[in-house]
Design a protein around this motif. Structure first.
Motif, PDB file in Angstrom:
ATOM      1  N   THR A   2     122.496  -5.283 -28.569  1.00  8.73           N
ATOM      2  CA  THR A   2     122.411  -5.260 -30.028  1.00  8.73           C
ATOM      3  C   THR A   2     123.787  -5.103 -30.640  1.00  8.73           C
ATOM      4  O   THR A   2     124.590  -4.275 -30.198  1.00  8.73           O
ATOM      5  N   GLU A   6     124.502  -5.644 -38.099  1.00  9.02           N
ATOM      6  CA  GLU A   6     123.645  -6.821 -38.221  1.00  9.02           C
ATOM      7  C   GLU A   6     123.315  -7.044 -39.698  1.00  9.02           C
ATOM      8  O   GLU A   6     122.676  -6.201 -40.327  1.00  9.02           O
ATOM      9  N   ASP A  30     126.651 -11.058 -37.397  1.00  8.31           N
ATOM     10  CA  ASP A  30     126.650  -9.891 -36.510  1.00  8.31           C
ATOM     11  C   ASP A  30     128.086  -9.531 -36.165  1.00  8.31           C
ATOM     12  O   ASP A  30     128.955 -10.412 -36.089  1.00  8.31           O
ATOM     13  N   GLU A  32     130.076  -7.188 -33.192  1.00  7.21           N
ATOM     14  CA  GLU A  32     129.956  -6.369 -31.987  1.00  7.21           C
ATOM     15  C   GLU A  32     130.830  -5.123 -32.092  1.00  7.21           C
ATOM     16  O   GLU A  32     131.816  -5.097 -32.818  1.00  7.21           O
ATOM     17  N   HIS A  66     121.682  -3.575 -40.776  1.00  2.00           N
ATOM     18  CA  HIS A  66     121.467  -2.542 -39.766  1.00  2.00           C
ATOM     19  C   HIS A  66     122.815  -2.132 -39.178  1.00  2.00           C
ATOM     20  O   HIS A  66     123.661  -2.988 -38.887  1.00  2.00           O
ATOM     21  N   GLY A  69     121.604  -0.512 -35.028  1.00  2.00           N
ATOM     22  CA  GLY A  69     120.173  -0.750 -34.873  1.00  2.00           C
ATOM     23  C   GLY A  69     119.299  -0.082 -35.914  1.00  2.00           C
ATOM     24  O   GLY A  69     118.075  -0.281 -35.920  1.00  2.00           O
TER      25      GLY A  69
END
Length: 252
Positions: A2, A6, A30, A32, A66, A69
């Motif tokens: 994940t 996000e 997204d 990382e 998010h 998560g």
């Protein structure tokens, strides 16, 4: 795995009726952990509004964000600001002119109830290359580059995971820009930080970011890697126009 950040179908609308402005329209990306991700586009493309929406400074009227998560709460809670901090474009406007640097750095610690202010202030100043000699100076006694270093120190003092960087060098002289960008790059590696960097300057984004999202009129145009940008391998006309218009941008 994940992503740390996000963003899905983010929308930001200001006003209503004839006065309505759809500043951001269905933007997704997204980021990382440990990455520096760029948002690039001309003035009015909505890139800074994306950062402000993430930070709770602009209204999210659609979509989701998010972090780690977990969906963001509205309004943002104190825990969010310990995890995510923002560095603004103008070091002249983002620091109170009548407060010493010590007070500028002390305030977020007091708000969040940290007891080790002395240690954190000295460490934050050292981290940005200023040192304790700057602690009791006023902003007018500092250069533009030094003020932006203070703004970065203030963002770092709560030990966040994520920095949102809104044109962090565009108000600085060209000779100082590279110093501040190199500082930010070193801090990201040393502290394991994650950046979302907004800029209209493709050379800055190419220097700082492995991936970037090109925006126009509040929408995502295309996502590129640094290698594709430097090879001028854009697939959209708007991105090609940005490359042409970006004077001094050259692939190495």
């Amino acid at each position: 795995m994940t992503a740390l950040i996000e963003v899905r179908d983010l929308a930001v609308t200001f006003g209503s009726g004839r006065q309505q402005v759809r500043a951001v329209r269905g933007v997704s990306f997204d980021v990382e952990q440990g990455e520096s991700f760029g948002l690039v586009g001309e003035s009015g493309s909505g890139k800074s509004t994306v950062l402000r929406a993430i930070c709770g400074l602009a209204p999210m009227t659609g979509g989701t964000v998010h972090i780690g998560g977990k969906p963001l709460k509205t309004p943002r809670d104190p825990a969010f600001y310990q995890q995510v901090q923002m560095v603004f474009q103008d070091p002249y406007g983002s620091i109170h002119p009548r407060h010493t640097i010590d007070r500028v750095l002390s305030e977020p610690l007091a708000i969040h109830g940290f007891k080790d202010a002395e240690t954190r202030i000295e460490r934050a100043l050292e981290d940005v290359g200023l040192g304790r000699g700057f602690r009791f100076r006023y902003p007018h006694q500092l250069s533009g580059g030094q003020r932006q270093r203070v703004a970065i120190a203030r963002a770092l003092i709560l030990e966040p995971q994520i920095l949102l960087l809104d044109e962090p060098t565009s108000a600085l002289d060209a000779s100082i820009q590279a110093e501040v960008l190199n500082l930010l790059d070193a801090l990201r590696v040393d502290k394991g930080l994650t950046y979302v960097l907004v800029s209209h300057d493709l050379a800055v984004v190419s220097h700082m970011c492995r991936r970037l999202l090109v925006m126009q009129h509040g929408q995502a145009v295309e996502e590129l890697t640094r290698d594709a940008l430097q090879a001028r391998a854009a697939t959209k006309d708007y991105t090609r126009q940005l490359l042409v218009a970006s004077e001094g941008f050259k692939a190495p």
